[in-house]
Scaffold this active site. Sequence first.
Site, PDB file in Angstrom:
ATOM      1  CG  HIS A 133      -0.243   0.336   2.554  1.00 65.69           C
ATOM      2  ND1 HIS A 133      -0.154   1.755   2.862  1.00 65.69           N
ATOM      3  CD2 HIS A 133       0.197  -0.504   3.535  1.00 65.69           C
ATOM      4  CE1 HIS A 133       0.346   1.594   4.049  1.00 65.69           C
ATOM      5  NE2 HIS A 133       0.608   0.589   4.454  1.00 65.69           N
ATOM      6  CB  CYS A 134       1.135   4.320  -1.712  1.00 61.74           C
ATOM      7  SG  CYS A 134      -0.507   4.554  -2.583  1.00 61.74           S
ATOM      8  CB  ALA A 135      -0.101   8.181   0.924  1.00 50.91           C
TER       9      ALA A 135
END
Length: 480
Positions: free
Chosen positions: A26-28
């Site tokens: 996942h990212c932000a």
Amino acid sequence: MADYKNDAQLLLEDIGGKDNISAVTHCATRMRFVLVDPKAADKEKIEKIPAVKGTFTQAGQFQVIIGNDVATFYNEFVKLSGTEGVSKDAVKSVAKQNMNPVQRAMAVLAEIFTPIIPAIIVGGLILGFRNVLEGVEMGFLNGQTITEVSVFWSGVNDFLWLIGEAIFHFLPVGITWSIAKKMGTTQILGIVLGITLVSPQLLNAYSVASTKAAEIPFWDFGFFTIDKIGYQAQVIPAMLAGFMLAYLEIWLRKFIPQSISMIFVPFFSLIPTVIAANMILGPIGWWVGDKVSMIVNAGLTSSVNWLFGALFGFLYAPLVITGLHHMSNAIDFQLVADFGGTNLWPMIALSNIAQGSAVLAIIFLHRGNKEEEQISIPAAISCYLGVTEPAMFGINLKYVYPFIAAMIGSAIAGLVSTIFNVTANTVGVGGLPGILSIQPPYWGVFLVCMLITIVVPFGLTVLFRKYGIFNQLDPIDESV
């Protein structure tokens, strides 16, 4: 804290089950999947999951937009799917197979800056608050600043610079550490390398221009000398040095026996890199960074700066989709280092607001659609606070016309911002709080630009829907 167990279970089922997941991270704001069979993922079902704000596929990754709670959702998802052992690097390496060289370079740039963005945001807020304390002459204080009349706030202002200096002047330390982290090499060596670029025994980078050549300190080795010049706030020198250190360490580990690698790998990685950084890489990086910032600054200050501003404002949101927007961070920091401020960041903050305003119009046009409001309302709030992905991928790109309306509003605001030379002290929080990063003399103009990015995208979104312009999916409501 929200409970995402049920939503995570639905996502696991609709994405094709555990066996269809090759890698996940996942990212932000987004869950990022590499799927065995992308066609097995049911996008329509996934987009109906309450926690999901949209989906899209980019460069081999199937991405599910969750929003700011993505880390919590991710933790719940990996518990259910049993995918904790899947590496983030596996996702990136598979994705990069489908990228062209430019996309790969931008992906690397994004991976370098993403870990240090939280510190940069804090620093931007601090500089914005210090703007108010020391840079704004208050009418109720007889034209004086707060620091001029208050010992307490003067002390607060001075103390906060301790943090601001650590974040921005010592930025090379964060960059060289982040490169070491990204490359999987020894992170403490990256930190040490960064410190050597900003050591107190070096002439501060901000003082070089005002120091006569004969007065620049140097190391004397008898038959040659090296100038003692620091690289405070310099991005490109730090990146060049950081990559040299990482690749040198990786190369040395291939043939130095593991039994003695603890001694010789750090030694023969760090010493040559520090020498090269001061003799070759630093000066080259300084020169390149200086030329890049001069070119961008020339565009921002030229007789056609209005065109430059309009184009940047119009194209920034599409750049976010491609990931190319991450290159603006390096340019922003170089502009700050060379000119004491950046004209790009105000336009980025304005683009955030414009996307949020387009979503606000969709909320108005689709009022009563409770299912969509679960996505659109949080997305609009997120945009106004500087995070645009939920809005763009969840709403604006889905209907197209609000995305274009936001681009037009951002372009007009970018044009006005550039004409009046609106300048930010540095990169800060995007969206509405972005005004805290703006230098006080430009607050009035920036407020006008903010108003443009609220009114124009909202109005155009309504008009585009009413008259069917750029609208292929959203039924036209004649009552609006």
